[in-house]
Design an enzyme around this catalytic site. Structure first.
Site, PDB file in Angstrom:
ATOM      1  N   GLU A  91       0.801  -1.222   0.000  1.00  0.00           N
ATOM      2  CA  GLU A  91       0.000   0.000   0.000  1.00  0.00           C
ATOM      3  C   GLU A  91       0.832   1.269   0.000  1.00  0.00           C
ATOM      4  O   GLU A  91       0.290   2.357   0.143  1.00  0.00           O
ATOM      5  CB  GLU A  91      -0.937   0.002   1.216  1.00  0.00           C
ATOM      6  CG  GLU A  91      -1.924  -1.154   1.221  1.00  0.00           C
ATOM      7  CD  GLU A  91      -2.838  -1.142   2.442  1.00  0.00           C
ATOM      8  OE1 GLU A  91      -2.712  -0.230   3.282  1.00  0.00           O
ATOM      9  OE2 GLU A  91      -3.679  -2.051   2.550  1.00  0.00           O
ATOM     10  N   ARG A 136       2.574   2.280   4.579  1.00  0.00           N
ATOM     11  CA  ARG A 136       2.174   3.245   3.554  1.00  0.00           C
ATOM     12  C   ARG A 136       3.252   4.211   3.123  1.00  0.00           C
ATOM     13  O   ARG A 136       2.969   5.137   2.377  1.00  0.00           O
ATOM     14  CB  ARG A 136       0.922   3.967   4.038  1.00  0.00           C
ATOM     15  CG  ARG A 136      -0.219   2.960   4.136  1.00  0.00           C
ATOM     16  CD  ARG A 136      -1.546   3.545   4.442  1.00  0.00           C
ATOM     17  NE  ARG A 136      -2.525   2.463   4.418  1.00  0.00           N
ATOM     18  CZ  ARG A 136      -3.549   2.358   5.248  1.00  0.00           C
ATOM     19  NH1 ARG A 136      -3.753   3.271   6.162  1.00  0.00           N
ATOM     20  NH2 ARG A 136      -4.376   1.348   5.157  1.00  0.00           N
ATOM     21  N   GLY A 195      -4.665   0.428  15.736  1.00  0.00           N
ATOM     22  CA  GLY A 195      -5.029  -0.801  16.436  1.00  0.00           C
ATOM     23  C   GLY A 195      -6.235  -0.655  17.334  1.00  0.00           C
ATOM     24  O   GLY A 195      -6.375  -1.394  18.313  1.00  0.00           O
ATOM     25  N   GLU A 197      -9.399  -1.460  17.174  1.00  0.00           N
ATOM     26  CA  GLU A 197     -10.300  -2.585  17.372  1.00  0.00           C
ATOM     27  C   GLU A 197      -9.686  -3.646  18.287  1.00  0.00           C
ATOM     28  O   GLU A 197     -10.368  -4.563  18.729  1.00  0.00           O
ATOM     29  CB  GLU A 197     -10.677  -3.197  16.018  1.00  0.00           C
ATOM     30  CG  GLU A 197      -9.591  -3.988  15.329  1.00  0.00           C
ATOM     31  CD  GLU A 197      -8.470  -3.135  14.779  1.00  0.00           C
ATOM     32  OE1 GLU A 197      -7.424  -3.688  14.448  1.00  0.00           O
ATOM     33  OE2 GLU A 197      -8.645  -1.900  14.688  1.00  0.00           O
ATOM     34  N   ASN A 263     -11.780   4.222  14.468  1.00  0.00           N
ATOM     35  CA  ASN A 263     -12.979   3.725  15.139  1.00  0.00           C
ATOM     36  C   ASN A 263     -12.795   3.562  16.635  1.00  0.00           C
ATOM     37  O   ASN A 263     -11.683   3.563  17.169  1.00  0.00           O
ATOM     38  CB  ASN A 263     -13.371   2.364  14.539  1.00  0.00           C
ATOM     39  CG  ASN A 263     -12.234   1.363  14.641  1.00  0.00           C
ATOM     40  OD1 ASN A 263     -11.269   1.435  13.883  1.00  0.00           O
ATOM     41  ND2 ASN A 263     -12.318   0.433  15.574  1.00  0.00           N
ATOM     42  N   ASP A 306     -17.583   0.337  12.933  1.00  0.00           N
ATOM     43  CA  ASP A 306     -16.198   0.266  12.464  1.00  0.00           C
ATOM     44  C   ASP A 306     -15.976   1.223  11.291  1.00  0.00           C
ATOM     45  O   ASP A 306     -15.291   0.909  10.321  1.00  0.00           O
ATOM     46  CB  ASP A 306     -15.840  -1.168  12.047  1.00  0.00           C
ATOM     47  CG  ASP A 306     -14.331  -1.343  11.840  1.00  0.00           C
ATOM     48  OD1 ASP A 306     -13.589  -1.226  12.815  1.00  0.00           O
ATOM     49  OD2 ASP A 306     -13.923  -1.589  10.695  1.00  0.00           O
ATOM     50  N   LYS A 333     -16.167   6.787   5.445  1.00  0.00           N
ATOM     51  CA  LYS A 333     -16.870   5.554   5.112  1.00  0.00           C
ATOM     52  C   LYS A 333     -18.383   5.767   5.044  1.00  0.00           C
ATOM     53  O   LYS A 333     -19.106   4.923   4.508  1.00  0.00           O
ATOM     54  CB  LYS A 333     -16.551   4.477   6.152  1.00  0.00           C
ATOM     55  CG  LYS A 333     -15.119   3.962   6.109  1.00  0.00           C
ATOM     56  CD  LYS A 333     -14.925   2.857   7.145  1.00  0.00           C
ATOM     57  CE  LYS A 333     -13.531   2.283   7.110  1.00  0.00           C
ATOM     58  NZ  LYS A 333     -13.349   1.194   8.109  1.00  0.00           N
TER      59      LYS A 333
END
Length: 600
Positions: A91, A136, A195, A197, A263, A306, A333
């Site tokens: 990416e 990235r 990180g 989640e 999130n 999320d 999103k």
């Protein structure tokens, strides 16, 4: 660390096998003098940052490759970066400075390449095995290459040799990891950790470029006594998420940095974290020298979908209602653009708080913000089997609901581009619904992570869900669509967009094609097969009067695209032919597999 020098040449198949001989690399044939380009201005000869410039416009003033001669564009060179291995998401944005290209891989290598010939100059690899995964990119300044390694280590390498200069640990939180490209300005390197989640408490940090010493740290979840602490129930702030997935934007004149925040955690369980949960799913502005809070806007209150605000913000100067305005544009999103006056964070056009459907057991927010203007993807899921269908902000409990935009709908993290010539913002979108049910989780202090305590599964994309995308030009003075193309593959979680003064938009497709679109209407004008999923951002640069375009082709789990480790460059009159086409990604979700983590 090992520095590796290429000892093989190009072949004419379009796929270069590089045999690496580990030696102490010699100095590059390019100067390490202070950079001549003003990073506040659009990219030109160099492409010095992941966003092209400090504003993240991903626009280049180069126009030697244009609509009149595009058909002559072909491969200049291609190389394998990891000896043909293709096991992880590729990416990274290639960064080009003074004729040398710097790129990272999923194996946490940093590689310097002659951007004209494709010759590998040096290769950094960690001394020991480290966590692999998406990365990235880098930034080059003060004679060093700065890189955020996946194991939360900020690395400074000597630009000439690839030798380690210093390294700094960004966090001791066990579940955390780093994927974002660092950004440099005025002696400081800016980078955040991710990180959310997994139970990480996110932060943005600033580090001295000479020593690696931390200058300041801003916790993206406030602690007791800090602004916004009242938006977290109990001690849920300690593991509440708010990671930083990608690069900041910087306005040196306003002395601010801007970035999107991820999130909340647990990501589909809001039972024990009542409140809006600042600064999750927000755009944040901080003082670039002190890290002091300037302003924020939360795009989703009390996130349970999320739907992290993972995309890098874009800065632009426009005329709005007869007045010059300094604006920030952010894609989410949710499928909307959020447009602010970046001096104070006030919405430029307007964002309305509207009542939304409730699920008291999840402690959902009573209202959510809806920008005035057009969405760049549909707002509701299409029917699939017997699943209940939901739209943006539809809550859920233990019975699964198919919701759109989903966990990777809208714009997941693929970068936008703004053209000062057209004064339009161009947005890549994902059209993919997600099935949600609450995965009940609790923090385990011994394991330092969440453990499942209930029957819900969280989120995934069920078999049969349609997978497609949108390419949209939008007017930031109205937040309305100027033109839109529906695309065969999802676009909001992969390559992102590059625009040029030659009237072109470049995008790497999941089927391996690098495609050039007409910036006036989105029509496809040219494509070239790279041989693997071209799901990384494209760049353009100039050497010895010739303009080049470059891109990584290594695949991406969200896109189900073919893996590899290829780096390609193109120029007018190039002689390297197209590679054999890889397998095509599915247009509907295949049988269920573990949910990919595209921006993790």
């Amino acid at each position: 660390m090992r520095a590796c020098r290429s000892v093989s040449g190009r072949n004419v198949t379009g796929v270069l096998a590089v045999t690496a001989l580990c030696v102490v690399a010699g100095a590059l044939a390019h100067s390490a003098s202070p950079l001549a380009q003003d990073w506040k201005q659009p990219a030109s000869k160099d492409f010095p940052l992941a966003g092209g410039s400090l504003s993240n416009q991903r626009y280049s003033v180069l126009d030697k490759i244009n609509t009149s001669n595009l058909k002559r564009l072909s491969g200049a060179w291609s190389i394998h970066l990891e000896n043909g291995a293709g096991a992880g998401n590729m990416e990274a944005t290639p960064v080009v400075v003074d004729g040398v290209m710097y790129v990272t891989t999923f194996q946490q290598s940093v590689i310097a390449v002659d951007a004209k010939s494709g010759e590998m100059k040096w290769k950094y690899r960690p001394d020991s095995e480290v966590r692999t995964g998406a990365n990235r990119g880098v930034v080059v300044a003060e004679g060093k290459v700065f890189f955020g390694r996946r194991d939360n280590t900020l690395i400074a390498l000597d630009r000439q040799t690839g030798q380690l200069v210093w390294q700094t640990k960004l966090t001791d939180q066990r579940p955390a990891y780093t994927a974002a490209p660092p950004v440099y300005y005025d002696g400081i390197v800016y980078i955040g950790i991710a990180g959310g989640e997994l139970g990480v408490r996110g932060h943005m940090g600033a580090y001295d470029a000479k020593t690696g010493k931390e200058v300041w740290k801003f916790w993206t979840i406030p602690g007791p006594g800090e602004r916004g602490a009242e938006t977290w129930e109990g001690d849920s702030y300690k593991y509440g998420g708010a990671g930083v997935w990608t690069n900041v934007a910087i306005d040196p004149d306003l002395r601010m940095i801007y970035f999107g925040v991820g999130n909340a955690g647990p990501d589909t369980d809001g039972r024990n974290r009542g409140g809006d949960n600042l600064y999750t799913c927000s755009v944040l502005a901080l003082d670039l020298k002190t890290g002091a809070y300037k302003w924020h806007f939360q795009e989703i209150h009390h996130d349970i979908w999320d739907q992290d605000s993972a995309s890098a913000p874009v800065l632009a100067d426009i005329t709005y209602r007869g007045r010059p305005r300094k604006i920030l544009i952010h894609a989410a999103k949710t499928g909307y653009l959020y447009i602010f006056d970046r001096t104070d964070g006030k919405p430029l056009i307007g964002i309305e708080e509207k009542p939304v459907r409730q699920e008291p057991r999840m402690k959902t927010a009573k209202t959510q913000p809806y920008p005035i203007g057009d969405a760049f993807v549909p707002g509701c899921a299409e029917r699939l089997g017997s699943y209940e269908i939901g739209c943006l902000f539809t809550p859920f409990w233990e019975t699964p609901i198919l919701i759109f935009p989903g966990s990777s709908g809208g714009n997941a993290f693929a970068p936008l581009t703004f053209s000062p010539k057209t004064n339009l913002i161009y947005v890549p979108g994902n059209v993919m619904a997600t099935l949600f049910s609450s995965k009940h989780e609790a923090w385990d202090a011994i394991k330092q992570g969440f453990v499942t305590t209930g029957v819900g599964e969280g989120f995934f994309r069920p078999e049969g869900v349609q997978r497609s995308g949108t390419l949209t030009a939008m007017d930031p003075t109205t937040n309305e669509i100027v033109w839109q193309k529906k695309t065969k593959y999802p676009m909001g979680g992969g390559s992102g967009l590059l625009s040029t003064a030659g009237g072109l938009i470049f995008h790497g497709e999941s089927d391996g094609n690098l495609v050039a679109y007409d910036i006036r209407n989105g029509d496809e004008l040219w494509k070239f097969q790279t041989g693997a999923g071209a799901n990384a951002p494209a760049v353009t640069y100039e050497i010895d009067g010739e303009q080049y375009v470059a891109i990584l082709a290594g695949g991406n789990s969200l896109m189900f695209s073919q893996r590899s480790d290829l780096l390609w460059a193109f120029k007018l009159g190039g002689t390297v032919p197209e590679a054999p086409a890889p397998r095509e990604p599915p247009l509907v979700q295949p049988a269920r597999t573990p949910t990919p983590a595209p921006n993790r």
